[in-house]
Scaffold this motif. Structure first.
Motif, PDB file in Angstrom:
ATOM      1  N   LEU B  18     -39.663  40.216 -54.169  1.00  0.00           N
ATOM      2  CA  LEU B  18     -38.906  38.992 -54.419  1.00  0.00           C
ATOM      3  C   LEU B  18     -38.283  39.121 -55.814  1.00  0.00           C
ATOM      4  CD1 LEU B  18     -38.705  36.079 -53.042  1.00  0.00           C
ATOM      5  CD2 LEU B  18     -40.535  35.416 -54.611  1.00  0.00           C
ATOM      6  N   ILE B  52     -47.090  36.634 -43.147  1.00  0.00           N
ATOM      7  CA  ILE B  52     -47.156  36.738 -44.608  1.00  0.00           C
ATOM      8  C   ILE B  52     -48.522  36.232 -45.040  1.00  0.00           C
ATOM      9  CG2 ILE B  52     -46.244  35.844 -46.793  1.00  0.00           C
ATOM     10  CD1 ILE B  52     -43.492  35.725 -45.461  1.00  0.00           C
ATOM     11  N   ARG B  53     -49.284  37.070 -45.718  1.00  0.00           N
ATOM     12  CA  ARG B  53     -50.612  36.648 -46.183  1.00  0.00           C
ATOM     13  C   ARG B  53     -50.501  35.811 -47.454  1.00  0.00           C
ATOM     14  NH1 ARG B  53     -55.104  41.344 -45.052  1.00  0.00           N
ATOM     15  NH2 ARG B  53     -55.246  40.895 -42.832  1.00  0.00           N
ATOM     16  N   ARG B  54     -49.697  36.266 -48.376  1.00  0.00           N
ATOM     17  CA  ARG B  54     -49.388  35.470 -49.561  1.00  0.00           C
ATOM     18  C   ARG B  54     -48.204  36.111 -50.270  1.00  0.00           C
ATOM     19  NH1 ARG B  54     -53.801  38.521 -51.281  1.00  0.00           N
ATOM     20  NH2 ARG B  54     -53.603  39.478 -53.321  1.00  0.00           N
ATOM     21  N   ILE B  55     -47.625  35.359 -51.209  1.00  0.00           N
ATOM     22  CA  ILE B  55     -46.505  35.869 -52.000  1.00  0.00           C
ATOM     23  C   ILE B  55     -47.038  35.997 -53.418  1.00  0.00           C
ATOM     24  CG2 ILE B  55     -44.165  35.409 -52.834  1.00  0.00           C
ATOM     25  CD1 ILE B  55     -43.781  33.723 -50.225  1.00  0.00           C
ATOM     26  N   ALA B  56     -47.173  37.222 -53.898  1.00  0.00           N
ATOM     27  CA  ALA B  56     -47.919  37.414 -55.139  1.00  0.00           C
ATOM     28  C   ALA B  56     -47.629  38.778 -55.750  1.00  0.00           C
ATOM     29  CB  ALA B  56     -49.422  37.285 -54.843  1.00  0.00           C
ATOM     30  N   ALA B  57     -48.204  38.970 -56.930  1.00  0.00           N
ATOM     31  CA  ALA B  57     -48.077  40.242 -57.635  1.00  0.00           C
ATOM     32  C   ALA B  57     -49.110  41.233 -57.111  1.00  0.00           C
ATOM     33  CB  ALA B  57     -48.295  40.039 -59.137  1.00  0.00           C
TER      34      ALA B  57
END
Lengths: 150, 161
Positions: B18, B52-57
């Protein structure tokens, strides 16, 4: 060693939690830390440039999309390692690849859009390299909440 | 593939990550020729479906000083692996834990638990705690230290016409 200050570490820990699906999601993250959105973005950008953050974005689950993951391992002769590595890494289905200290010294994850794609990719690697690809698909998952405390 | 054409385009646009900008969904939506609200609705639906499990680093733990990375592997009695695997997976220092098939005779291990630490002594101490937990149900075990990251890209879809 990583050159991170306490605020970088706090941001990195917070950034491993789910980012909200809102117009200004980093403002929400910044608000939780009591700092500005621009500061969060600048520091995330810097950590990404420095390779401390490998990637920022959605973690996709290939299995939930109808695809599949499979951990695989090969015993690669030391003298052939770089040649085999080039062939294995050239496959787009190879998502991660690690060298490990063991007779089975190359461990990689195949991620494909269909369960049949795993076999096809593993067989293609066997053909290309002449080596056996041991398949270790997961039978049960006991923990998925991967986080690294920065 | 349980994705329609629009979902596929979204996955393809985001698999590299992203953008780190103030309004990232608006930017991606513009690139896809959608409006932001439609993209956000699609992403919410993909989260609800587990796509999508999560949106993260994703941090590089080597660069964070977690330079010792051990894949501990255990030959655990099949009748007890579900119960014991859940206990190992619940240990705070275990980041991934799976039951996988053995590859006999070369590979007798059926439980895999990933352990990280700032040095190998720390990892060995954690490995000993797993050994204690498994006790007599474990017949053999080993640890495979990673010595090099050879590739780390995450999921890549092949583009379809």
């Amino acid at each position: 060693m990583s050159g991170l200050d306490d605020l970088d570490r706090a941001i990195l820990n917070a950034a491993q939690e789910d980012l909200p699906l809102t117009h200004r999601p980093f403002a929400a993250l910044a608000g939780r830390l009591g700092i500005g959105e621009a500061e969060v973005l600048a520091r995330l950008h810097r950590m990404k440039q420095a390779g401390i953050i490998t990637r920022f974005g959605p973690f996709f689950d290939a299995a939930a999309m109808g695809g599949a993951f499979c951990l695989c391992a090969m015993a690669v002769p030391r003298a052939d390692f770089e040649t085999v590595l080039t062939k294995v890494n050239a496959m787009p289905e190879v998502a991660h690849n690690y060298e490990r200290a063991h007779r089975l010294n190359m461990w990689f994850v195949l991620a494909t859009e269909t369960p049949e794609g795993i076999e096809a990719a593993a067989e293609a690697i066997e053909r290309e390299t002449g080596l056996t690809v041991h398949r270790f698909p997961k039978l049960q998952e006991f923990y998925i909440g991967f986080r690294v405390a920065a | 593939m349980k994705l329609d054409r629009t979902d596929r385009d979204i996955v393809a646009a985001l698999q590299g990550g992203l953008p780190l900008v103030a309004a990232p969904y608006a930017q991606v939506a513009a690139e896809l020729g959608m409006d932001e609200a439609a993209l956000i609705d699609r992403l919410k639906a993909m989260k609800a479906r587990g796509i999508i499990r999560r949106i993260a680093a994703a941090p590089n733990h080597y660069r964070l000083g977690m330079v010792a990375n051990g894949m501990t592997v255990w030959d655990v009695d099949d009748a007890q692996v579900a119960e014991l695997g859940a206990l190992v997976g619940a240990l705070p220092f275990v980041t991934h834990c799976y039951e996988r098939p053995r590859a006999l005779p070369d590979w007798p291990y059926n439980l895999f638990a990933m352990v990280h630490g700032s040095n190998r002594d720390e990892v060995e101490e954690k490995r000993a705690r797993i050994a204690d937990l498994l006790g007599g149900a474990c017949r053999a075990h080993d640890i495979l230290y990673s010595t090099r990251i050879l590739k780390k890209t995450g999921l890549r879809l092949r583009r379809k016409g």
